[in-house]
Design an enzyme around this catalytic site. Structure first.
Site, PDB file in Angstrom:
ATOM      1  N   HIS A  37       0.816  -1.224   0.000  1.00 33.35           N
ATOM      2  CA  HIS A  37       0.000   0.000   0.000  1.00 33.35           C
ATOM      3  C   HIS A  37       0.845   1.268   0.000  1.00 33.35           C
ATOM      4  O   HIS A  37       0.521   2.246   0.665  1.00 33.35           O
ATOM      5  CB  HIS A  37      -0.942   0.008   1.222  1.00 33.35           C
ATOM      6  CG  HIS A  37      -1.991  -1.033   1.118  1.00 33.35           C
ATOM      7  ND1 HIS A  37      -3.080  -0.904   0.292  1.00 33.35           N
ATOM      8  CD2 HIS A  37      -2.117  -2.252   1.709  1.00 33.35           C
ATOM      9  CE1 HIS A  37      -3.839  -1.985   0.393  1.00 33.35           C
ATOM     10  NE2 HIS A  37      -3.277  -2.829   1.236  1.00 33.35           N
TER      11      HIS A  37
ATOM     12  N   ASP B 132      -0.721  -5.013   6.097  1.00 34.86           N
ATOM     13  CA  ASP B 132      -1.683  -5.942   5.480  1.00 34.86           C
ATOM     14  C   ASP B 132      -1.414  -6.114   3.992  1.00 34.86           C
ATOM     15  O   ASP B 132      -0.768  -5.282   3.356  1.00 34.86           O
ATOM     16  CB  ASP B 132      -3.102  -5.405   5.669  1.00 34.86           C
ATOM     17  CG  ASP B 132      -3.229  -4.033   5.041  1.00 34.86           C
ATOM     18  OD1 ASP B 132      -2.293  -3.217   5.208  1.00 34.86           O
ATOM     19  OD2 ASP B 132      -4.248  -3.775   4.399  1.00 34.86           O
ATOM     20  N   GLU B 133      -1.950  -7.175   3.451  1.00 33.25           N
ATOM     21  CA  GLU B 133      -2.038  -7.397   2.001  1.00 33.25           C
ATOM     22  C   GLU B 133      -0.737  -7.135   1.247  1.00 33.25           C
ATOM     23  O   GLU B 133      -0.717  -6.399   0.269  1.00 33.25           O
ATOM     24  CB  GLU B 133      -3.135  -6.489   1.393  1.00 33.25           C
ATOM     25  CG  GLU B 133      -4.510  -6.787   1.910  1.00 33.25           C
ATOM     26  CD  GLU B 133      -5.569  -5.946   1.213  1.00 33.25           C
ATOM     27  OE1 GLU B 133      -6.661  -6.459   0.985  1.00 33.25           O
ATOM     28  OE2 GLU B 133      -5.288  -4.770   0.892  1.00 33.25           O
ATOM     29  N   VAL B 134       0.340  -7.764   1.667  1.00 38.53           N
ATOM     30  CA  VAL B 134       1.592  -7.594   0.934  1.00 38.53           C
ATOM     31  C   VAL B 134       1.625  -8.584  -0.233  1.00 38.53           C
ATOM     32  O   VAL B 134       1.500  -9.790  -0.039  1.00 38.53           O
ATOM     33  CB  VAL B 134       2.805  -7.806   1.862  1.00 38.53           C
ATOM     34  CG1 VAL B 134       4.102  -7.543   1.096  1.00 38.53           C
ATOM     35  CG2 VAL B 134       2.703  -6.895   3.074  1.00 38.53           C
TER      36      VAL B 134
END
Lengths: 546, 546
Positions: free
Chosen positions: B282, B342-344
């Protein structure tokens, strides 16, 4: 060419994942890039845009009547439209006070937009109708741009289109590309339904949405003004209807002056106002101020104290309706009124012994649809006697009521609406479509695409049948919207419907639509309308409210 | 008693059908009636309301410091709260100019609300924290009402509660029932996440929502300030981050003065501001202004020109983070910062030959979660050195990163969140819940009920584990919201979460909640907040905007 688009707005690219939205991740989100049509919305029928551009200065640029125009300075509809569009393009005149005494005109500037009404009768002082000519031709070239239209209605649309061509260059200077545009709507009836019964909508909200409708070339405001929940229409003949039936008799009503203002505000923008007074169902609020209008429901052999649809067996009902719709026919100038006729619940009628007796007398058997038709038939005759045409929801057609040939059947039931369109047009009736455009139903993501992809003529039928489809309406029922959230919920979702109803059938490129609509939405925001975003992005000038 | 409710608002009954909504017709829509708790929201822990009522006059009623209070006139937090609540209750003082010289006090009126901070340290000039005492006791009786609270934070909540007790009688006179209220929050961490990266949120919007949070007793503003899409935070140390990474370097950034204003505005309302700087994923917008921060992705043997997550193998990365988070630790006074995690997406890391080599050197094999943990571990050490605690999204815990004992694990993944809560608390970590409260996901109808029915402790675990749940957050991710629609989309849906996190566990009566929330929403509207309606209804004073 058309680099201007990137100056007006840049949208973020959809790199990376949508944060925390793995479950619903949509890989195919459109990515913004400039459309060759810039920010035009809805897309005109024929567009040629050249690479040549001209500057416009707020101090010298003027919108003027062409010499040969049949509408002159006395046409206040056009004069106020000139002011409105000047302000959209240049902002409030106050900002330019310093250049007032400094009016200069570079020979390469675009100095004028000449508006030329070509028909002898401009219709300036009339009302738009379903047969109004809304076409226009716009030629932008140096030193003057010319907007030709047979009637003022086309000129209004052409002014909107011209304002959509104007952009800011790198230095903030207003510019416009040379262009030739030939435009007319695909469908004559392009409406928005707002519901002022589930929630009262302050006049300010209604006017703001009429303003936005004009930006999207909508031409019908379907005013679902009363329903079960409240009766905000202040009737001169039956003032007790709103006195008893409105949420509040003073703060939550539309006075005759309010209604007049809405109608005139709409007329000045080429918009028809079609009121809906839905009977015999959806009338709980009517019963509060009008004794004996509704059917008393029975519980066993006794009245239960609650009431059902309009009582169809009393002469007083028809006397009331005659008086009421006579008033409506004078208050609302449009040639049509919407009479509703949907969702009639027979439970109460069935419970009432007087109704049962009447059913026997009329040899209706157990078919309460016949009773409903009996009522509607008499109502239609009453309204016909007031010289109005009517629209009705599809059930009235489905139930076999005899309709005038010019009746408009409004198709709303989702699932089977294609078949319904076939049936209605096969029977020779004109029709408008709303079934796929219930904008009160919301869902996560870009649902505008779903509305955009609808093809209204995608049903089985002959060419003759297709011609009977005169348009459609986006409906925003009022259970969950009021002054707090109506406007951003409606726009730009309704803009998708606007383009479907205006532009050519083959305008279906969803990517190009995304690009133009993104810019169009920022333009609405800049004009003070809180139109919500399509996706992650920004507008150069964000909404100033909360 | 409590007839006052019907004066404040009447909601339409759900008679008849929902127009044109047959498909989705929900028979069980709640019907409005007065709650015995009036319009209180969130419901206090212990409430006794008497039938006795007193009048309040705007000319004589005063909110004053109790003599024994440890906070006096120098406590500007309370002084400005008194003014704010006076205005909420009586409207702007200008309206009462005519009574200025006419201050009279009927002996039966309620003349004062005395605010008594009982602890020697009122914390007036401090910041709220996760351990702040927010309790208060409110006694409304003649001639004075007394609000006792150990700290100013409880007093702020008590002022809100007092203002919720005040109503207008038949004559428009302000009145309040005698009452005894004993109140404190069930959970210490009650947050709202707003995302200013997908769309920039003007300061005005943020402040309005802080204001509304206070009306709902929320106490944490989780500011998801930057993300892939844009970097609006103007860093003193690295100004190029927003210069390059914001949507616009001047109009779409938060200056140090803006951030300071948000923090102080929040403090004055008992609200913590926890910023989130989410790495290593992100971070697309970070890369625009900070060379070499992101990992270059490869296409075959050559760099593709695009970039992935933060580059974890360079020392410069950690030098940058150390400087950056040192700045953050001084700009944001709260004891915690949210570090994301999060969400790597590993695709880019996998493509990069230097990263591959590093993986070998470190003996990570093919497990890129180890590389992620390597990065996060170093980041946590950096942040720890700035004397801050941290919150992280659940993946950081899931991946086995070593965490400080005071780490707060933020559970967000829907489906399996009960199991996750069990696991996190079994491992001894404190946790906050967001999974069921993603308010960016919208649907038709009264979805507030779904949020309301969540029970955060409804997972398998010991009492000790349950104690580790310190609260939750309602998240409004920014893909589809900006200044045009954020506020009505958030309120009153987030109010459902507010009551779940504040009130006692057994406050679950959905009908009573509907009745109180309907009134609470109209109160928010009256205070200028466009909180959307729950269902067909009206407010005595509708929203004045569009």
């Amino acid at each position: 060419m058309l680099k201007f688009v990137s100056l007006l707005l840049a949208l973020s690219f959809c790199q990376g994942l949508q944060h925390n939205n793995i479950d619903d991740y949509v890989a195919a989100e459109p990515v913004f890039e400039a459309s060759k049509y810039g920010s035009l919305w809805p897309l005109p029928q024929k567009v040629q845009i050249s690479e040549v551009s001209f500057k416009l200065t707020s101090s010298s640029f003027r919108i003027v009547d062409a010499k040969a125009s049949s509408a002159g300075p006395s046409c206040s509809l056009l004069q106020s439209a000139y002011r409105r569009y000047y302000e959209y393009m240049f902002g409030s005149a106050k900002k330019q006070w310093w250049s007032k005494n400094n009016r200069r005109s570079d020979p390469s500037d675009l100095s004028e937009l000449q508006v030329w009404i070509t028909s002898p009768d401009s219709e300036c002082d009339g009302y738009p109708s379903v047969t109004s000519d809304e076409s226009y031709e716009l030629t932008v070239n140096q030193p003057v741009a010319v907007l030709k239209a047979p009637k003022v209605w086309g000129a209004l649309h052409g002014l909107e289109t011209f304002s959509q061509l104007v952009f800011e260059d790198e230095y903030g200077a207003k510019s416009v590309n040379a262009a030739i545009i030939n435009d007319f709507p695909r469908f004559q009836h392009r409406g928005i339904l707002l519901d002022s019964s589930r929630h009262f909508l302050p006049i300010k909200v209604i006017l703001a949405n009429l303003e936005t409708m004009a930006m999207n070339k909508f031409n019908v405001f379907h005013w679902h003004i009363v329903d079960d929940q409240s009766f905000p229409y202040l009737s001169r003949t039956f003032p007790q209807l709103s006195e008893q039936g409105a949420y509040h008799p003073y703060t939550h009503v539309y006075t005759p002056a309010d209604v007049k203002m809405v109608i005139e505000f709409a007329r000045l923008r080429g918009i028809r106002v079609i009121p809906e007074f839905d009977t015999p169902g959806h009338t709980q609020s009517w019963g509060k101020g009008q004794k004996d209008l509704l059917t008393p429901c029975y519980s066993g052999s006794k009245p239960s104290g609650s009431f059902g649809p309009v009582n169809p067996i009393l002469n007083t009902t028809y006397d009331f309706m005659a008086q009421f719709f006579t008033e409506i026919s004078t208050v609302f100038p449009d040639g049509y009124v919407h009479l509703g006729g949907d969702e009639v619940d027979f439970t109460c009628w069935k419970s009432n012994p007087d109704i049962q007796k009447f059913m026997e007398q009329q040899h209706f058997g157990d078919d309460y649809r016949k009773l409903e038709s009996f009522y509607i038939q008499k109502l239609l005759d009453i309204v016909t006697s007031t010289k109005k045409g009517y629209l009705i929801w599809q059930e009235v057609f489905d139930n076999g009521v005899k309709l005038k040939p010019d009746t408009v059947v409004h198709v709303w039931i989702g699932g089977g609406s294609d078949k319904e369109m076939s049936n209605v047009t096969a029977a020779g009736y004109t029709t408008i479509l709303s079934a796929p455009w219930y904008l009160d139903y919301i869902s996560y993501g870009q649902d505008w695409q779903k509305y955009y992809k609808v093809e209204p003529l995608n049903f089985e039928g002959t060419d003759e049948q297709k011609k009977l489809v005169i348009g459609g309406e986006a409906c925003l029922w009022g259970e969950y919207v009021d002054a707090t959230n109506l406007t951003p919920r409606l726009w730009p979702r309704a803009s998708a419907v606007a383009e479907r109803l205006w532009s050519a059938k083959d305008v279906t490129d969803i990517g190009d639509a995304f690009n133009r609509l993104s810019l169009h939405r920022c333009r609405m925001v800049e004009r003070g309308i809180p139109a919500e975003p399509l996706f992650s992005s920004y507008c150069p000038r964000e909404y100033k409210g909360v």
